[in-house]
Enzyme design. Structure first.
Site, mmCIF file in Angstrom:
data_model
loop_
_atom_site.group_PDB
_atom_site.id
_atom_site.type_symbol
_atom_site.label_atom_id
_atom_site.label_comp_id
_atom_site.label_asym_id
_atom_site.label_seq_id
_atom_site.Cartn_x
_atom_site.Cartn_y
_atom_site.Cartn_z
ATOM 1 N N MET A 71 -2.680 -3.312 5.206
ATOM 2 C CA MET A 71 -4.080 -3.364 4.791
ATOM 3 C C MET A 71 -4.346 -2.413 3.634
ATOM 4 O O MET A 71 -5.133 -2.733 2.724
ATOM 5 C CB MET A 71 -4.982 -3.022 5.980
ATOM 6 C CG MET A 71 -6.477 -3.176 5.679
ATOM 7 S SD MET A 71 -6.936 -4.875 5.272
ATOM 8 C CE MET A 71 -7.889 -4.622 3.756
ATOM 9 N N LYS A 72 -3.706 -1.258 3.634
ATOM 10 C CA LYS A 72 -3.893 -0.305 2.538
ATOM 11 C C LYS A 72 -3.451 -0.911 1.209
ATOM 12 O O LYS A 72 -4.106 -0.714 0.180
ATOM 13 C CB LYS A 72 -3.108 0.974 2.826
ATOM 14 C CG LYS A 72 -3.082 1.984 1.678
ATOM 15 C CD LYS A 72 -4.475 2.452 1.272
ATOM 16 C CE LYS A 72 -4.380 3.535 0.197
ATOM 17 N NZ LYS A 72 -5.719 3.920 -0.295
ATOM 18 N N LEU A 73 -2.357 -1.658 1.224
ATOM 19 C CA LEU A 73 -1.893 -2.289 -0.009
ATOM 20 C C LEU A 73 -2.857 -3.376 -0.467
ATOM 21 O O LEU A 73 -3.084 -3.544 -1.671
ATOM 22 C CB LEU A 73 -0.485 -2.857 0.178
ATOM 23 C CG LEU A 73 0.616 -1.810 0.400
ATOM 24 C CD1 LEU A 73 1.966 -2.495 0.596
ATOM 25 C CD2 LEU A 73 0.689 -0.816 -0.765
ATOM 26 N N LEU A 96 -4.929 6.143 3.858
ATOM 27 C CA LEU A 96 -6.260 6.666 3.561
ATOM 28 C C LEU A 96 -6.979 5.853 2.500
ATOM 29 O O LEU A 96 -6.356 5.227 1.639
ATOM 30 C CB LEU A 96 -6.137 8.109 3.063
ATOM 31 C CG LEU A 96 -5.163 9.005 3.827
ATOM 32 C CD1 LEU A 96 -4.922 10.292 3.058
ATOM 33 C CD2 LEU A 96 -5.686 9.274 5.232
#
Length: 303
Positions: A173-175, A124
């Site tokens: 991608m969240k990281l 998220l």
């Protein structure tokens, strides 16, 4: 057409709003018991049911969300005698909305596949406010068939959905997203400390930056602590930030990528957590960095 039964584990700051939007949009919802009973009871009042374990929940639903702190918590929910895999629910689709280590994500995807289950990562972006409104951003790693199955459910709680490709790409991608965000936090904190040591106030800094091209949504919520002492504007903890930066270090190492700037950013959060302030929120890093330069807390306008 009968809607699939949706399961939800982790109805905390983000998960409650997500689950609320799912049940309010007509999906049958089952949640797993939570130590904080208030969000559970609220969801039950809206029509949700409750399961006592991850295994029981998995047996009763078709699509199951996990929204917990990180990889150790996800792995504990998946494995073990009361875990999701132990349900033996062939065809179950599990969506990990946590910010997890992609190395673990890929291993779990293989275990789910071997059990006849499907797995997607959909971490998220944005805040609990958007979770309640159903306008979160999510970045999804899933095969095409799984993504098509879960997309209508994701649309209950997300305003922006980016399907990036195969399993694992969402967490990767969240990281990257959080690396950029925590880089902003570190930069803003150091800039404020230098400014204050040089005779400029946070208000003067903000008067120049806020209307400029350098402002952004992260800057706005970050600065609400320094300028207004609003601790609820950006509710993301130091310990979570440190955890995400550790995961990114692992990801960079696995990819053979250099990460000199990221190592410095990670250590800002490591140092703050080490002195027992891991439960504070990311904008409060400004106070920690200021103190290292001999400045008082941002609440004190008379340094």
């Amino acid at each position: 057409m009968t809607k699939p039964v949706i399961g939800f584990i982790g109805v905390g700051l983000m998960g409650h709003g997500m689950a609320k939007n799912i049940v309010e949009k007509g999906y049958p919802l089952i949640v797993m018991g939570h130590r904080n009973r208030k969000p559970v009871e609220n969801l039950i009042s809206l029509g949700a049911k409750e399961a006592a374990s991850a295994r029981e929940l998995a047996q009763a639903c078709d699509i199951l969300h996990i929204c917990v702190t990180g990889t150790p918590q996800v792995e504990a929910l998946v494995r073990g005698p009361e875990g999701i895999l132990a349900s033996g629910k062939a065809g179950l689709t599990v969506i990990d909305c946590s910010t997890s280590d992609p190395v673990s994500t890929l291993q779990l995807a293989q275990e789910f596949s071997q059990a006849g289950m499907h797995f997607a990562d959909a971490p998220l972006s944005r805040t609990p406010k958007e979770a309640e409104l159903g306008t979160l951003d999510t970045m999804v790693g899933a095969d095409e068939e799984t993504f098509a199955r879960i997309k209508p459910v994701l649309e209950c709680w997300a305003g922006v959905i980016n399907h990036l490709g195969e399993v694992g790409l969402g967490h990767k991608m969240k990281l990257i997203n959080n690396f950029i965000a925590m880089g902003y936090a570190s930069l803003y904190s150091e800039a404020l400390a230098i400014a204050r040591k040089s005779g400029l106030s946070p208000e003067q800094v903000n008067a120049v930056i806020a209307p400029s091209r350098m402002a952004n949504g992260f800057y706005e919520t970050f600065m609400k602590w320094t300028l207004e002492q609003d601790e609820n504007a950006h509710k993301f903890s130091i310990s979570n930030a440190h955890k995400d930066m550790r995961y990114l270090s692992s990801m960079a190492n696995a990819a053979g990528a250099l990460n000199p700037m990221q190592a410095v950013i990670k250590n800002n959060f490591a140092a703050m957590e080490a002195i027992g302030e891991g439960d504070r929120y990311v904008p409060m890093l400004a106070d920690f960095v200021a103190a290292q330069s001999g400045l008082t807390l941002s609440a004190d306008k008379n340094d």
